[in-house]
Design an enzyme around this catalytic site. Structure first.
Site, PDB file in Angstrom:
ATOM      1  N   GLN A 139       0.793  -1.134  -0.080  1.00  0.00           N
ATOM      2  CA  GLN A 139       0.022  -0.008   0.027  1.00  0.00           C
ATOM      3  C   GLN A 139       0.963   1.251   0.010  1.00  0.00           C
ATOM      4  O   GLN A 139       0.215   2.452  -0.089  1.00  0.00           O
ATOM      5  CB  GLN A 139      -0.865   0.103   1.096  1.00  0.00           C
ATOM      6  N   ARG A 187      -8.315  -1.392   8.585  1.00  0.00           N
ATOM      7  CA  ARG A 187      -9.501  -0.381   8.384  1.00  0.00           C
ATOM      8  C   ARG A 187      -9.526   0.657   9.515  1.00  0.00           C
ATOM      9  O   ARG A 187     -10.721   0.747  10.025  1.00  0.00           O
ATOM     10  CB  ARG A 187     -10.669  -1.081   7.941  1.00  0.00           C
ATOM     11  N   CYS A 188      -8.563   1.353  10.081  1.00  0.00           N
ATOM     12  CA  CYS A 188      -8.810   2.454  11.147  1.00  0.00           C
ATOM     13  C   CYS A 188      -7.352   3.298  10.995  1.00  0.00           C
ATOM     14  O   CYS A 188      -6.468   2.619  10.481  1.00  0.00           O
ATOM     15  CB  CYS A 188      -8.841   1.593  12.354  1.00  0.00           C
ATOM     16  N   GLU A 192     -12.621   4.202   5.787  1.00  0.00           N
ATOM     17  CA  GLU A 192     -12.753   3.381   7.150  1.00  0.00           C
ATOM     18  C   GLU A 192     -13.641   3.611   8.181  1.00  0.00           C
ATOM     19  O   GLU A 192     -14.132   2.942   8.960  1.00  0.00           O
ATOM     20  CB  GLU A 192     -11.295   3.606   8.007  1.00  0.00           C
TER      21      GLU A 192
HETATM   22  N1  MCN Z   1     -13.729   9.840  -1.678  1.00  0.00           N
HETATM   23  C1  MCN Z   1     -14.715  10.481  -2.096  1.00  0.00           C
HETATM   24  N2  MCN Z   1     -15.325  11.651  -1.554  1.00  0.00           N
HETATM   25  C2  MCN Z   1     -14.829  11.998  -0.411  1.00  0.00           C
HETATM   26  C3  MCN Z   1     -13.927  11.021   0.344  1.00  0.00           C
HETATM   27  C4  MCN Z   1     -13.479   9.707  -0.470  1.00  0.00           C
HETATM   28  O1  MCN Z   1     -15.399  10.371  -3.394  1.00  0.00           O
HETATM   29  N3  MCN Z   1     -15.184  12.962   0.435  1.00  0.00           N
HETATM   30  C5  MCN Z   1     -13.480   8.509  -2.282  1.00  0.00           C
HETATM   31  C6  MCN Z   1     -11.839   8.615  -2.837  1.00  0.00           C
HETATM   32  O2  MCN Z   1     -11.493   9.258  -3.793  1.00  0.00           O
HETATM   33  C7  MCN Z   1     -11.569   7.113  -2.846  1.00  0.00           C
HETATM   34  C8  MCN Z   1     -12.193   6.488  -1.990  1.00  0.00           C
HETATM   35  O3  MCN Z   1     -13.384   7.402  -1.718  1.00  0.00           O
HETATM   36  O4  MCN Z   1     -11.715   6.705  -4.299  1.00  0.00           O
HETATM   37  C9  MCN Z   1     -11.590   6.322  -0.553  1.00  0.00           C
HETATM   38  O5  MCN Z   1     -10.972   7.578  -0.048  1.00  0.00           O
HETATM   39  P1  MCN Z   1     -10.461   7.842   1.229  1.00  0.00           P
HETATM   40  O6  MCN Z   1     -11.214   7.880   2.255  1.00  0.00           O
HETATM   41  O7  MCN Z   1      -9.330   8.980   0.848  1.00  0.00           O
HETATM   42  O8  MCN Z   1      -9.521   6.495   1.466  1.00  0.00           O
HETATM   43  P2  MCN Z   1      -7.929   5.837   0.670  1.00  0.00           P
HETATM   44  O9  MCN Z   1      -8.339   6.188  -0.714  1.00  0.00           O
HETATM   45  O10 MCN Z   1      -6.972   6.531   1.513  1.00  0.00           O
HETATM   46  O11 MCN Z   1      -8.210   4.416   0.991  1.00  0.00           O
HETATM   47  C10 MCN Z   1      -7.767   3.776   2.388  1.00  0.00           C
HETATM   48  C11 MCN Z   1      -8.708   3.285   3.162  1.00  0.00           C
HETATM   49  C12 MCN Z   1      -8.135   2.324   4.208  1.00  0.00           C
HETATM   50  S1  MCN Z   1      -7.176   2.877   5.214  1.00  0.00           S
HETATM   51  C13 MCN Z   1      -8.636   0.805   3.998  1.00  0.00           C
HETATM   52  S2  MCN Z   1      -7.914   0.074   5.272  1.00  0.00           S
HETATM   53  C14 MCN Z   1      -9.680   0.582   3.107  1.00  0.00           C
HETATM   54  C15 MCN Z   1     -10.403   1.424   2.618  1.00  0.00           C
HETATM   55  O12 MCN Z   1     -10.057   2.779   2.236  1.00  0.00           O
HETATM   56  N4  MCN Z   1      -9.096  -0.487   2.284  1.00  0.00           N
HETATM   57  C16 MCN Z   1      -9.894  -0.734   1.304  1.00  0.00           C
HETATM   58  N5  MCN Z   1     -11.333   0.975   1.693  1.00  0.00           N
HETATM   59  C17 MCN Z   1     -11.277  -0.186   1.124  1.00  0.00           C
HETATM   60  N6  MCN Z   1     -11.810  -0.499   0.052  1.00  0.00           N
HETATM   61  C18 MCN Z   1     -11.407  -1.584  -0.961  1.00  0.00           C
HETATM   62  N7  MCN Z   1     -12.355  -1.656  -1.959  1.00  0.00           N
HETATM   63  N8  MCN Z   1     -10.440  -2.073  -0.764  1.00  0.00           N
HETATM   64  C19 MCN Z   1      -9.371  -1.926   0.429  1.00  0.00           C
HETATM   65  O13 MCN Z   1      -8.351  -2.539   0.552  1.00  0.00           O
HETATM   66 CU1  CUM Z   2      -5.916   1.459   9.024  1.00  0.00          CU
HETATM   67  S1  CUM Z   2      -5.795  -0.112   7.850  1.00  0.00           S
HETATM   68 MO1  CUM Z   2      -6.147   1.063   6.259  1.00  0.00          MO
HETATM   69  O1  CUM Z   2      -4.973   2.425   7.224  1.00  0.00           O
HETATM   70  O2  CUM Z   2      -4.837   0.649   5.185  1.00  0.00           O
END
Ligand code: MCN
Ligand code: CUM
Length: 795
Positions: free
Chosen positions: A222, A369-370, A740
């Site tokens: 990641q 996922r936190c 998350e």
């Molecule tokens: N998004 C959006 N509008 C927002 C916030 C987010 O449209 N206001 C969209 C983002 O652009 C992105 C998605 O939602 O396409 C998730 O965005 P974000 O909250 O920024 O999280 P990350 O992209 O950093 O993803 C990490 C987060 C984590 S830490 C874990 S753990 C997890 C999760 O995402 N693992 C996943 N969701 C997952 N979903 C899938 N399918 N697979 C994983 O491994």
């Molecule tokens: Cu806390 S698990 Mo995610 O942060 O990849």
């Protein structure tokens, strides 16, 4: 021509279908196991059957006799290259291959590299390891008991099993608050071990090329840039000669953040053999050795005033980290962001102490996922709030409302020092209560109870600190946390955007293009998104802690704004006016005094390569590094109703309502997918997922017969609400992270619902998972049921 319709071009707010899904659903993804290189060999790992034992000998003779075996790696061999141990992301060390002792069941003891994976597996079985068993430790209480064996006797100055003690908050002020309390409410619980268990296991293909001295590693990670730096430092290779490629990832959920021994072994094997070496973990390997989360004992108290106001909070956490302290978390905080607990409540004083201990379990406490233990923080908070409301005899919804941080208090500094950016907590709660039909349900519940039926309603709220850094407060191993994005607009107005994040299913290929569409008016379908290759992607800390949108997404916005600033100069040149006279609307610059006279962004792009003004650098590209001023703080309310069968302890979910406020939604459909996925995991943790250890340290739950993944059949339906939108004031497009939230806030809603159904029987707590036998025991024996103590082993 006028401004473009943002939704039509797939900009902010468009529920664009995920572009990556096209290849995924056709089976055309390029996952790690799809990578086949010429001359590639295969690696398998031999794992320890015992949880704690001294290794007296390892004999690899018979393994080497099997045709097709090229190399057998042992800890002793790794040690000659100073690679028997590796540094962890939390300033500890972790065995790559065991030398002196094995410290958990499933620990890596040897690795065989052979022509094919089956030969390698057979050869693993031909390795003879002699062990001298030692007593195993499977809980923090055992770890600190008198006479406990020292697990980490490899470490100088480590005379016991304590890793750290840590505290934060104002003890004196908190003690004073408790002295004034009308009532003190307590809560003690265990958040069990859980495992992210993505569909794809971990793996790597290491390819060292002697001719160029370049090491390319395809890896399920990641955070490719961090891995590159780690490999450079651990293997003492020059960083520019290392290329980490993270191909399509079949789910990460935190499992693919840490550095695992398999990666290191495959790299060394490729260097030694000068051939590509592939390692793919099997499901058991993944479930028994990698990426465990939680396993924490939480004990806390709330100081309460008669009128329902919370005066103070104190808690203690005992965290079981397993044999190595390998959490990925900001260096400053020993127990992640556990002190985000109670952030959405306006509490004058708070104090938290934490102690981390070693045990004979696989490394744990790694995020699942936190955002660095926020799951534990919010679970504890909402279980404690539910119990306190019951103790006070007040309505749990009203109790929350009275104590919420109010809209006019933002930005709000919490008792532990976080600065909440924005929110409308009470409004979210109101939407949720209305949606679930709160008042009617309470009546139904009462009528049902009169007939011996057990209905329950559970509320959980959560706010989550998402988007580490800022670099002032957040670093991992001293590397400051920020991100970058690079945007190149080609001469025909099509574009490519790259970031240092790495999507694992979250849909970045779709959403980053939407941000570009929003900023520049280039249709999203004309923007390709690329991540995961350290040779081409700009630096970034990776995707975890829902930091991508808050940090990398913000960097995409800022890079696009730089491009727009340059395009404005080109527009002024084309329109033959000064820059100050040029206005912008989506997709087009125009002359302020003559709005009909304009040029499109596409025309500006062409001019950047064919007709630029004197003195202006050609081309239309930009890189932006984004160091966020603060974290983003999404908020959510989850409400669950259940019916518990008093005869069996089985509970069925009736309704689930989710109200998520993650600020501006880039892609509402993707956000809803994230929430549904998180709620499914929350339901699984609350209901069925069970990993524990017997007294000998055998891992129970290292297969999908014991550790259950919910399918569509048992997963309840979810009603999602998106009407509350509080933009983040400091994020360029007002978006907050969301990936998350539902997994963080969801579990307490399910547990609170079951306890609401049975609480009148004098039961205050049942630890997760709320398996039917535990619920039944609680109902029939009328006592709390803790899942914490180790299961006694038979025979
Ligand atoms: N998004 C959006 N509008 C927002 C916030 C987010 O449209 N206001 C969209 C983002 O652009 C992105 C998605 O939602 O396409 C998730 O965005 P974000 O909250 O920024 O999280 P990350 O992209 O950093 O993803 C990490 C987060 C984590 S830490 C874990 S753990 C997890 C999760 O995402 N693992 C996943 N969701 C997952 N979903 C899938 N399918 N697979 C994983 O491994
Ligand atoms: Cu806390 S698990 Mo995610 O942060 O990849």
């Amino acid at each position: 021509m006028t401004a473009l319709d943002e939704i039509k071009i797939g900009g902010l707010g468009a529920s664009r279908k995920r572009v990556e899904d096209d290849r995924f659903i056709r089976g055309k993804g390029n996952y790690l196991d799809d990578i086949v290189l010429p001359g590639m060999l295969h690696m398998e790992i031999l794992r320890s059957p015992l949880a704690h034992a001294r290794i007296t000998s390892i004999d690899t003779t018979r393994a080497y006799e099997i045709p097709g075996v090229h190399l057998v790696l042992t800890g002793e061999m790794m040690a000659t290259r100073n690679l028997a141990w590796m540094p962890t992301l939390s300033y500890d060390t972790q065995a790559v291959l065991a030398t002196d002792k094995v410290r958990f069941q499933g620990q890596e003891v040897a690795a065989v590299i052979a022509d094919d994976p089956y030969v390698a597996k057979d050869a693993c079985e031909a390795i003879v390891v002699e062990y001298e068993p030692l007593p195993a430790i499977v809980s923090p209480a055992q770890a600190v008991a008198d006479g406990a064996p020292v697990i980490r006797d490899d470490k100088e100055n480590q005379a016991d099993n304590v890793i750290y003690t840590w505290e934060i908050g104002d003890k004196a002020a908190t003690d004073a608050a408790f002295a004034q309390a009308d009532l003190v409410s307590t809560m003690k619980l265990h958040y069990p071990r859980s495992h992210p268990s993505p569909i794809e296991c971990c793996g790597s293909v290491a390819d060292f090329n002697r001719a160029t001295s370049k090491l390319t590693v395809y890896m399920t990670t990641q955070a490719p840039h961090i891995i590159r730096a780690a490999v450079a430092l651990v293997a003492e290779l020059p960083e520019h000669m290392i290329r980490i490629v993270s191909p399509d990832i079949g789910g990460g959920f935190g499992n693919k953040v840490p550095v695992y021994p398999g990666y290191v072994c495959s790299i060394l094997a490729s260097i030694l053999l000068e051939r590509p070496v592939k390692w793919i973990e099997d499901k058991t390997g993944n479930l028994i050795s990698t990426g465990f989360a939680r396993d924490i004992y939480l004990d806390g108290e709330l100081a309460l005033r008669k009128d329902g106001k919370i005066l103070g909070m104190r808690m203690h956490a005992d965290a079981d980290h397993g044999a190595f302290f390998s959490d990925a978390q900001p260096s400053k905080f020993k127990i992640g962001l556990l002190h985000s607990t109670f952030a959405c409540y306006d509490i004058p004083a708070a104090h938290l102490t934490a102690r981390g201990t070693y045990s004979n379990k696989a490394p744990g406490g790694v995020a699942y996922r936190c955002s660095f233990r926020v799951t534990e923080a919010m679970f504890f908070q909402e279980r404690m709030i539910a119990a306190a409301a019951a103790d006070l005899g007040v309505d749990p919804a009203e109790f929350r409302r009275v104590n919420f941080v109010r809209d006019e208090q933002f930005p709000h500094r919490t008792a532990f020092g976080f600065l909440l950016d924005s929110g409308q907590y009470a409004k979210c709660l109101d939407v949720g209560l209305r949606a679930i039909g709160y008042e009617e349900f309470r009546k139904r519940q009462e009528q049902a109870r009169a007939k011996g039926r057990l209905l329950g309603l559970g509320i959980s709220t959560m706010t989550e600190p998402l988007g580490a850094g800022n670099s002032r407060e957040y670093d991992i191993l001293g590397i400051k946390m920020f991100d970058s994005a690079e945007l190149k607009v080609h001469m025909t107005g099509k574009a490519i955007v790259r970031t240092g994040a790495r999507t694992q299913g979250q849909g970045h290929e779709t959403t980053w293009a939407q941000i570009v569409a929003h900023e520049l008016g280039i249709p999203a379908q004309d923007v390709v998104v690329e991540e995961g290759d350290t040779d081409t992607a700009p630096f970034g800390m990776g995707t975890y802690a829902s930091r991508s949108t808050p940090v990398a997404g913000a960097a995409v916005s800022m890079a696009a704004r730089k491009v727009r600033a340059k395009a404005r100069k080109l527009a002024a040149h084309l329109l033959e006016v000064s820059e100050e006279d040029v206005e912008w609307e989506l997709g087009r610059f125009y002359v302020r005094s003559a709005p009909d006279r304009g040029v499109t962004i596409t025309e500006c792009a062409l001019a950047a390569y064919s007709n630029m003004p004197d003195g202006l650098e050609p081309g239309l590209e930009a890189t932006a590094f984004y160091d966020p001023p603060n974290l983003t703080w999404p908020f959510a309310v989850y409400i669950v109703t259940v019916e518990v069968d008093p005869a069996t302890g089985v509970w069925d979910v009736l309704d689930v309502v989710a109200v998520d406020d993650c600020g501006v939604r880039i892609n509402p459909m993707i956000v809803e997918g994230q929430i549904m996925g998180g709620l499914t995991e929350a339901y699984a943790m609350a209901n069925m997922q069970f990993i524990t250890f017997d007294a000998e340290g055998n891992c129970i739950g290292s297969n999908y017969m014991d550790y259950l993944l919910p399918t569509a059949w048992e997963t309840p339906g979810f009603e999602l609400h998106s009407e509350v939108v509080t933009p983040s004031p400091h994020h360029p497009i007002g978006a907050k992270g969301v990936g998350e939230c539902a997994a963080v806030g969801g579990p307490a809603a399910f547990v609170n619902a079951v306890l609401d159904a049975v609480g009148h029987l004098g039961i205050r707590n049942i630890d997760m998972p709320l398996l039917p036998d535990r619920v039944w025991e609680a109902i029939t024996e009328r006592h709390d049921v803790s899942g914490a103590p180790p299961v006694r082993s038979e025979g």
